[in-house]
Enzyme design. Structure first.
Site, PDB file in Angstrom:
ATOM      1  N   THR A   1     -61.724  17.307  40.793  1.00 53.49           N
ATOM      2  CA  THR A   1     -60.833  17.266  40.037  1.00 53.49           C
ATOM      3  C   THR A   1     -59.392  17.742  40.709  1.00 53.49           C
ATOM      4  O   THR A   1     -58.361  17.304  39.984  1.00 53.49           O
ATOM      5  CB  THR A   1     -60.896  18.210  38.615  1.00 53.49           C
ATOM      6  OG1 THR A   1     -61.045  19.448  39.202  1.00 53.49           O
ATOM      7  CG2 THR A   1     -62.022  18.053  37.804  1.00 53.49           C
TER       8      THR A   1
ATOM      9  N   HIS B   1     -52.215  20.258  53.406  1.00 53.33           N
ATOM     10  CA  HIS B   1     -52.900  19.613  52.376  1.00 53.33           C
ATOM     11  C   HIS B   1     -53.620  18.462  53.067  1.00 53.33           C
ATOM     12  O   HIS B   1     -53.426  17.635  53.881  1.00 53.33           O
ATOM     13  CB  HIS B   1     -51.818  18.841  51.718  1.00 53.33           C
ATOM     14  CG  HIS B   1     -52.406  17.852  50.470  1.00 53.33           C
ATOM     15  ND1 HIS B   1     -52.570  18.476  49.162  1.00 53.33           N
ATOM     16  CD2 HIS B   1     -52.521  16.394  50.563  1.00 53.33           C
ATOM     17  CE1 HIS B   1     -52.864  17.388  48.592  1.00 53.33           C
ATOM     18  NE2 HIS B   1     -52.973  16.315  49.278  1.00 53.33           N
TER      19      HIS B   1
ATOM     20  N   CYS C   1     -48.770  18.699  44.316  1.00 53.26           N
ATOM     21  CA  CYS C   1     -50.202  19.144  44.415  1.00 53.26           C
ATOM     22  C   CYS C   1     -50.544  20.722  43.970  1.00 53.26           C
ATOM     23  O   CYS C   1     -49.892  21.531  44.259  1.00 53.26           O
ATOM     24  CB  CYS C   1     -50.789  19.143  45.963  1.00 53.26           C
ATOM     25  SG  CYS C   1     -52.372  20.037  46.232  1.00 53.26           S
TER      26      CYS C   1
ATOM     27  N   HIS D   1     -61.213  22.052  48.703  1.00 52.25           N
ATOM     28  CA  HIS D   1     -61.474  23.429  48.455  1.00 52.25           C
ATOM     29  C   HIS D   1     -62.913  23.749  48.318  1.00 52.25           C
ATOM     30  O   HIS D   1     -63.669  23.050  47.978  1.00 52.25           O
ATOM     31  CB  HIS D   1     -60.978  23.897  46.958  1.00 52.25           C
ATOM     32  CG  HIS D   1     -61.403  22.837  45.878  1.00 52.25           C
ATOM     33  ND1 HIS D   1     -60.430  21.651  45.599  1.00 52.25           N
ATOM     34  CD2 HIS D   1     -62.356  22.940  45.045  1.00 52.25           C
ATOM     35  CE1 HIS D   1     -61.284  20.983  44.951  1.00 52.25           C
ATOM     36  NE2 HIS D   1     -62.061  21.649  44.312  1.00 52.25           N
TER      37      HIS D   1
ATOM     38  N   ASN E   1     -66.664  19.658  46.667  1.00 56.07           N
ATOM     39  CA  ASN E   1     -66.936  18.442  45.541  1.00 56.07           C
ATOM     40  C   ASN E   1     -66.034  17.374  46.431  1.00 56.07           C
ATOM     41  O   ASN E   1     -64.894  17.583  46.561  1.00 56.07           O
ATOM     42  CB  ASN E   1     -66.742  18.386  44.209  1.00 56.07           C
ATOM     43  CG  ASN E   1     -67.724  19.504  43.524  1.00 56.07           C
ATOM     44  OD1 ASN E   1     -68.785  19.515  43.707  1.00 56.07           O
ATOM     45  ND2 ASN E   1     -67.115  20.586  42.700  1.00 56.07           N
TER      46      ASN E   1
END
Ligand code: AMP
Ligand code: ZN
Length: 114
Positions: free
Chosen positions: A95, A46, A4, A100, A87
């Protein structure tokens, strides 16, 4: 998570302009800034999308929002205004699949967003 991008930034395997770090959070400048201040506030752990958040993450999400507001204040944007955005998945244009919180400030931001 080993492959990641944002986990690699947290582990300092990929460089970033770091704005804040504590035991649970990490904040850094977006590589493709959309405003004079464009920071990303992420959890060190994560979590792929907002769909993967559970009640055990409630405090963490609160910390992320509070940290974004503090970063905006530090840069002098508290009164003028700023935007925070998550998002989630394709229609929102996510993306990077490690949650975040975008912090945008320093220009007049349009609403509704595109
Ligand atoms: P999103 O489209 O919400 O998933 O946002 C991902 C954000 O990560 C974009 O604004 C990118 O510009 C930013 N980004 C991608 N790679 C990096 C990187 N290596 N360092 C900092 N920001 C990045
Ligand atoms: Zn990750």
């Amino acid at each position: 998570m080993s492959d990641c991008l944002f986990c690699k930034i947290v582990r300092r395997e990929i460089p970033a302009n770091v704005l804040f770090e504590d035991d649970r959070l990490f904040a850094f400048e977006d590589i493709n800034p959309q405003a004079p201040l464009h920071a990303l506030v992420i959890p060190k752990a994560h979590i792929a999308t907002l769909n993967d958040v559970t009640s055990k993450d409630d405090a963490l999400l609160g910390e992320m929002l509070r940290r974004a507001a503090l970063l905006a204040r530090e840069r002098g944007y508290a009164d003028r205004g700023f935007r925070t955005v998550f998002n989630a998945n394709r229609d929102a244009g996510q993306t990077v699949f490690h949650i975040h919180l975008h912090l945008l400030a320093g220009r007049s931001l349009h609403w509704p967003p595109g």
